[in-house]
Write a protein that holds these residues in place. Structure first.
Motif, mmCIF file in Angstrom:
data_model
loop_
_atom_site.group_PDB
_atom_site.id
_atom_site.type_symbol
_atom_site.label_atom_id
_atom_site.label_comp_id
_atom_site.label_asym_id
_atom_site.label_seq_id
_atom_site.Cartn_x
_atom_site.Cartn_y
_atom_site.Cartn_z
ATOM 1 N N TRP A 108 0.817 -1.201 0.000
ATOM 2 C CA TRP A 108 0.000 0.000 0.000
ATOM 3 C C TRP A 108 0.860 1.263 0.000
ATOM 4 N N VAL A 109 1.958 1.220 0.738
ATOM 5 C CA VAL A 109 2.830 2.382 0.900
ATOM 6 C C VAL A 109 4.188 2.069 0.291
ATOM 7 N N ALA A 110 4.675 2.975 -0.539
ATOM 8 C CA ALA A 110 5.958 2.765 -1.197
ATOM 9 C C ALA A 110 6.789 4.038 -1.151
ATOM 10 N N ALA A 111 8.091 3.865 -1.183
ATOM 11 C CA ALA A 111 9.023 4.994 -1.279
ATOM 12 C C ALA A 111 10.114 4.619 -2.262
ATOM 13 N N VAL A 112 10.397 5.509 -3.183
ATOM 14 C CA VAL A 112 11.524 5.311 -4.085
ATOM 15 C C VAL A 112 12.786 5.703 -3.316
ATOM 16 N N VAL A 113 13.739 4.795 -3.254
ATOM 17 C CA VAL A 113 14.986 5.020 -2.530
ATOM 18 C C VAL A 113 16.021 5.530 -3.537
ATOM 19 N N GLN A 114 16.383 6.784 -3.372
ATOM 20 C CA GLN A 114 17.331 7.424 -4.280
ATOM 21 C C GLN A 114 18.758 7.228 -3.769
ATOM 22 N N PRO A 115 19.746 7.212 -4.680
ATOM 23 C CA PRO A 115 21.133 7.114 -4.229
ATOM 24 C C PRO A 115 21.463 8.231 -3.237
ATOM 25 N N GLY A 116 22.142 7.868 -2.162
ATOM 26 C CA GLY A 116 22.587 8.846 -1.179
ATOM 27 C C GLY A 116 21.563 9.220 -0.112
ATOM 28 N N MET A 117 20.341 8.680 -0.189
ATOM 29 C CA MET A 117 19.342 9.012 0.832
ATOM 30 C C MET A 117 19.773 8.474 2.189
ATOM 31 N N THR A 118 19.474 9.252 3.229
ATOM 32 C CA THR A 118 19.721 8.795 4.598
ATOM 33 C C THR A 118 18.544 7.947 5.056
ATOM 34 N N GLU A 119 18.732 7.249 6.172
ATOM 35 C CA GLU A 119 17.619 6.480 6.736
ATOM 36 C C GLU A 119 16.426 7.383 7.039
ATOM 37 N N ASP A 120 16.696 8.571 7.588
ATOM 38 C CA ASP A 120 15.608 9.502 7.908
ATOM 39 C C ASP A 120 14.862 9.946 6.658
ATOM 40 N N GLU A 121 15.590 10.177 5.571
ATOM 41 C CA GLU A 121 14.945 10.582 4.323
ATOM 42 C C GLU A 121 14.101 9.443 3.736
ATOM 43 N N ILE A 122 14.609 8.218 3.834
ATOM 44 C CA ILE A 122 13.837 7.065 3.366
ATOM 45 C C ILE A 122 12.571 6.920 4.195
ATOM 46 N N LEU A 123 12.706 7.033 5.518
ATOM 47 C CA LEU A 123 11.539 6.926 6.393
ATOM 48 C C LEU A 123 10.522 8.017 6.087
ATOM 49 N N ALA A 124 10.976 9.245 5.891
ATOM 50 C CA ALA A 124 10.054 10.340 5.575
ATOM 51 C C ALA A 124 9.311 10.073 4.268
ATOM 52 N N ALA A 125 10.023 9.560 3.274
ATOM 53 C CA ALA A 125 9.376 9.247 1.996
ATOM 54 C C ALA A 125 8.404 8.086 2.141
ATOM 55 N N TRP A 126 8.752 7.126 2.988
ATOM 56 C CA TRP A 126 7.933 5.922 3.176
ATOM 57 C C TRP A 126 6.670 6.215 3.976
ATOM 58 N N THR A 127 6.763 7.176 4.879
ATOM 59 C CA THR A 127 5.623 7.464 5.760
ATOM 60 C C THR A 127 4.847 8.706 5.339
ATOM 61 N N ALA A 128 5.257 9.338 4.248
ATOM 62 C CA ALA A 128 4.558 10.528 3.770
ATOM 63 C C ALA A 128 3.151 10.165 3.321
ATOM 64 N N GLU A 129 2.249 11.083 3.557
ATOM 65 C CA GLU A 129 0.886 10.888 3.079
ATOM 66 C C GLU A 129 0.884 10.966 1.560
ATOM 67 N N PRO A 130 0.263 9.982 0.897
ATOM 68 C CA PRO A 130 0.197 10.082 -0.565
ATOM 69 C C PRO A 130 -0.674 11.257 -0.976
ATOM 70 N N PRO A 131 -0.357 11.878 -2.102
ATOM 71 C CA PRO A 131 -1.174 13.016 -2.535
ATOM 72 C C PRO A 131 -2.596 12.559 -2.833
ATOM 73 N N MET A 132 -3.526 13.375 -2.438
ATOM 74 C CA MET A 132 -4.928 13.070 -2.693
ATOM 75 C C MET A 132 -5.263 13.456 -4.124
ATOM 76 N N PRO A 133 -6.042 12.617 -4.793
ATOM 77 C CA PRO A 133 -6.425 12.971 -6.156
ATOM 78 C C PRO A 133 -7.289 14.232 -6.154
ATOM 79 N N THR A 134 -7.096 15.038 -7.157
ATOM 80 C CA THR A 134 -7.927 16.242 -7.266
ATOM 81 C C THR A 134 -9.203 15.876 -7.987
ATOM 82 N N GLU A 135 -10.223 16.593 -7.661
ATOM 83 C CA GLU A 135 -11.511 16.327 -8.314
ATOM 84 C C GLU A 135 -11.483 16.894 -9.723
ATOM 85 N N GLY A 136 -12.163 16.224 -10.588
ATOM 86 C CA GLY A 136 -12.255 16.665 -11.971
ATOM 87 C C GLY A 136 -13.132 17.895 -12.107
ATOM 88 N N PRO A 137 -13.192 18.438 -13.319
ATOM 89 C CA PRO A 137 -13.978 19.654 -13.549
ATOM 90 C C PRO A 137 -15.445 19.487 -13.298
#
Length: 137
Positions: A108-137
């Motif tokens: 359900w939750v994924a984070a792309v691990v970029q070269p050079g990321m710290t553990e804290d940066e990986i955790l922040a990416a992994w636990t970030a709220e996914p963007p909510m879809p915007t409503e259409g017109p």
């Protein structure tokens, strides 16, 4: 396969390009005292090697499982240990253009691990709220 967080590449089978011997050698370099606790030559077995490792200062060892298809690794470690494994795998993958993703057990939750990321940066990416879809017109 596992009820543990998965570190994989969506770029297809073999995309991590960490052959079994190179994986074991890299793990022994990262975790002195690591040991191979299980291997399989059975082509139907999704895992070809399991390692037991322990970080300095940790009181418990954990395991890292290597997929025969060379597209994923997973660990039974705690959150901090899994983050270290994700960071290590990202550094160990020879092709820095390959995507390395940390995925939770329910996929359900994924984070792309970029070269050079710290553990804290990986955790922040992994636990970030996914963007909510915007409503259409």
């Amino acid at each position: 396969m596992s009820n543990n967080p998965l570190i994989y590449t969506p770029d297809g089978e073999g995309s991590l390009a960490l052959e079994t011997d190179a994986f074991v050698e890299a793990a022994f370099s990262r975790w002195p005292g690591a040991e191979v606790v299980w291997t399989s030559e059975d082509p139907d077995d999704p895992v070809d090697v399991t390692l037991r490792v322990q970080d300095p200062g940790d009181t418990h060892h954990f395991q890292i499982f290597h997929a025969r298809a060379l597209d994923s690794v997973w660990s039974d470690g705690n959150e901090s240990q899994v983050l270290r494994v994700a960071q290590w795998i990202r550094a160990a993958v020879p092709d820095k253009d390959k995507r390395v993703v940390l995925l939770d057990p329910v996929m359900w939750v994924a984070a792309v691990v970029q070269p050079g990321m710290t553990e804290d940066e990986i955790l922040a990416a992994w636990t970030a709220e996914p963007p909510m879809p915007t409503e259409g017109p």
